[in-house]
Design a protein around this motif. Structure first.
Motif, PDB file in Angstrom:
ATOM      1  N   ASP A 151      -4.010   3.381  10.131  1.00 36.69           N
ATOM      2  CA  ASP A 151      -4.181   2.358  11.168  1.00 36.69           C
ATOM      3  C   ASP A 151      -4.322   0.956  10.595  1.00 36.69           C
ATOM      4  OD1 ASP A 151      -4.113   3.929  13.571  1.00 36.69           O
ATOM      5  OD2 ASP A 151      -6.072   4.739  13.015  1.00 36.69           O
ATOM      6  N   GLU A 152      -4.695   0.871   9.312  1.00 39.50           N
ATOM      7  CA  GLU A 152      -5.032  -0.427   8.728  1.00 39.50           C
ATOM      8  C   GLU A 152      -3.832  -1.145   8.124  1.00 39.50           C
ATOM      9  OE1 GLU A 152      -7.993  -1.679   9.172  1.00 39.50           O
ATOM     10  OE2 GLU A 152      -8.629   0.160  10.177  1.00 39.50           O
ATOM     11  N   ASP A 153      -2.875  -0.402   7.633  1.00 37.94           N
ATOM     12  CA  ASP A 153      -1.739  -1.011   6.926  1.00 37.94           C
ATOM     13  C   ASP A 153      -0.486  -0.216   7.273  1.00 37.94           C
ATOM     14  OD1 ASP A 153       0.129  -2.061   5.200  1.00 37.94           O
ATOM     15  OD2 ASP A 153      -1.110  -1.888   3.390  1.00 37.94           O
ATOM     16  N   ARG A 154       0.170  -0.594   8.352  1.00 41.61           N
ATOM     17  CA  ARG A 154       1.286   0.190   8.850  1.00 41.61           C
ATOM     18  C   ARG A 154       2.478   0.155   7.889  1.00 41.61           C
ATOM     19  NH1 ARG A 154       0.789   4.068  10.638  1.00 41.61           N
ATOM     20  NH2 ARG A 154       2.806   4.140  11.693  1.00 41.61           N
ATOM     21  N   LEU A 155       2.646  -0.930   7.180  1.00 41.73           N
ATOM     22  CA  LEU A 155       3.758  -1.007   6.234  1.00 41.73           C
ATOM     23  C   LEU A 155       3.565   0.019   5.115  1.00 41.73           C
ATOM     24  CD1 LEU A 155       6.323  -2.788   5.980  1.00 41.73           C
ATOM     25  CD2 LEU A 155       5.071  -4.127   4.268  1.00 41.73           C
ATOM     26  N   SER A 156       2.369   0.063   4.551  1.00 44.00           N
ATOM     27  CA  SER A 156       2.088   1.046   3.504  1.00 44.00           C
ATOM     28  C   SER A 156       2.155   2.465   4.048  1.00 44.00           C
ATOM     29  CB  SER A 156       0.708   0.786   2.897  1.00 44.00           C
ATOM     30  OG  SER A 156       0.685  -0.435   2.191  1.00 44.00           O
ATOM     31  N   ALA A 157       1.662   2.657   5.253  1.00 51.32           N
ATOM     32  CA  ALA A 157       1.673   3.996   5.847  1.00 51.32           C
ATOM     33  C   ALA A 157       3.090   4.523   5.993  1.00 51.32           C
ATOM     34  CB  ALA A 157       0.971   3.974   7.207  1.00 51.32           C
ATOM     35  N   LYS A 158       3.999   3.672   6.434  1.00 52.92           N
ATOM     36  CA  LYS A 158       5.391   4.093   6.592  1.00 52.92           C
ATOM     37  C   LYS A 158       6.020   4.432   5.243  1.00 52.92           C
ATOM     38  CE  LYS A 158       6.611   3.835  11.021  1.00 52.92           C
ATOM     39  NZ  LYS A 158       7.169   4.981  11.763  1.00 52.92           N
ATOM     40  N   ALA A 159       5.708   3.663   4.223  1.00 54.42           N
ATOM     41  CA  ALA A 159       6.260   3.945   2.902  1.00 54.42           C
ATOM     42  C   ALA A 159       5.703   5.253   2.344  1.00 54.42           C
ATOM     43  CB  ALA A 159       5.957   2.785   1.955  1.00 54.42           C
ATOM     44  N   LEU A 160       4.396   5.450   2.471  1.00 55.59           N
ATOM     45  CA  LEU A 160       3.781   6.685   1.981  1.00 55.59           C
ATOM     46  C   LEU A 160       4.253   7.899   2.772  1.00 55.59           C
ATOM     47  CD1 LEU A 160       0.141   5.413   1.376  1.00 55.59           C
ATOM     48  CD2 LEU A 160       1.876   5.916  -0.354  1.00 55.59           C
ATOM     49  N   MET A 161       4.578   7.698   4.042  1.00 52.98           N
ATOM     50  CA  MET A 161       5.117   8.784   4.852  1.00 52.98           C
ATOM     51  C   MET A 161       6.352   9.386   4.202  1.00 52.98           C
ATOM     52  SD  MET A 161       7.963   9.209   7.060  1.00 52.98           S
ATOM     53  CE  MET A 161       8.302   7.610   7.792  1.00 52.98           C
ATOM     54  N   HIS A 162       7.231   8.535   3.668  1.00 52.25           N
ATOM     55  CA  HIS A 162       8.447   9.036   3.028  1.00 52.25           C
ATOM     56  C   HIS A 162       8.109   9.920   1.831  1.00 52.25           C
ATOM     57  CE1 HIS A 162      11.532   6.810   5.267  1.00 52.25           C
ATOM     58  NE2 HIS A 162      10.636   5.847   5.368  1.00 52.25           N
TER      59      HIS A 162
END
Length: 261
Positions: A152-163
């Motif tokens: 919830d805090e860093d959506r850009l990082s979350a999307k990258a880590l999702m990959h």
């Protein structure tokens, strides 16, 4: 009117891409066509419907049975059939005889909290919202602190880590890696429509690397595993003549392609 739909997490990427399709209730409730399904009237029978719940709280109460993937979409209350879930325990014919349009339930006052709402038309992707999966720390395992810190805090990082988590799953769509990938990918607050473009422009490889460095102490076992995945992906991208960011997207796509098989 907004209703909520539950499904296994493996269906979430498909739903985002195609929407909820008829001839398959992706909540998993229907399963094989049975006496209950065959008793449905007209085009609602034989799996040709999508089922939602009027109450998000009630949907959450049955997520253990149907799957933790939470989706919402809008329906026209006049073009539905709705009946209380409590009637499922009785005769299927009685359930469908009690069913009536959602608009009728609303006109009579406060609808039952366990009201199930059925549509017999597809729900297209543009009318859908995917929410944070209904998972807890046990479901996320070692990923739990990383998801808590980033999702919830860093959506850009979350999307990258999702990959990276998708790649780590190795197409095991029941794995903790894939559950965590879904928890990173979708949250209750909708992402900016420019988020994917921003990720591409910033370079997903660099974003993922920075996130792993920042949160290495938060979830050391997971970040170590994902760091290895990132290094392997870079080597693979080099062998394919791809930029590292494109290589990350390509390996993710290869895993998700298995969902279509």
């Amino acid at each position: 009117m907004t209703v909520f739909h539950l499904t296994p997490v493996r269906n979430l990427p498909l739903i985002e891409e195609d929407g909820l399709r008829t001839r398959a209730d992706l909540s998993g409730r229907l399963g094989p066509v049975d006496d209950f399904d065959q008793a449905a009237p007209g085009t609602y029978a034989n799996g040709k419907r999508v089922t939602g719940w009027l109450s998000r709280d009630h949907a959450g109460s049955v997520s253990g049975e149907l799957g933790p993937g939470l989706v919402s979409y809008s329906v026209d209350p006049r073009k539905t059939l709705a009946a209380p879930a409590s009637l499922r325990d009785g005769d299927p014919a009685a359930y469908w005889e009690a069913a009536k349009p959602l608009a009728d339930w609303q006109a009579e006052g406060e609808p039952p909290t366990d009201l199930e709402v059925h549509t017999n038309v597809p729900v297209r992707a543009k009318y859908l919202q995917l929410h944070a999966p209904l998972v807890d720390e046990e479901d996320l395992g070692d990923y739990a602190p990383l998801v808590a810190a980033v999702a919830d805090e860093d959506r850009l990082s979350a999307k990258a880590l999702m990959h990276l988590a998708v790649i780590a799953s190795e197409a095991d769509f029941e794995s903790t890696d894939f559950v965590a990938a879904c928890a990173l990918a979708w949250r209750d607050e909708q992402d900016s429509p420019n988020l994917v473009r921003e990720l591409i422009e910033t370079d997903p490889d660099k974003v993922a690397s920075a996130a792993l460095a920042e949160h290495g102490a938060t979830a050391p076992e997971v970040t170590g595993k994902l760091r290895q995945i990132l290094d392997e992906t870079r080597e693979w991208a080099d062998s394919q003549g791809l930029e590292h960011g494109r290589g990350l997207f390509a390996r993710t796509a290869a895993v998700l392609d298995v969902l279509e098989d």
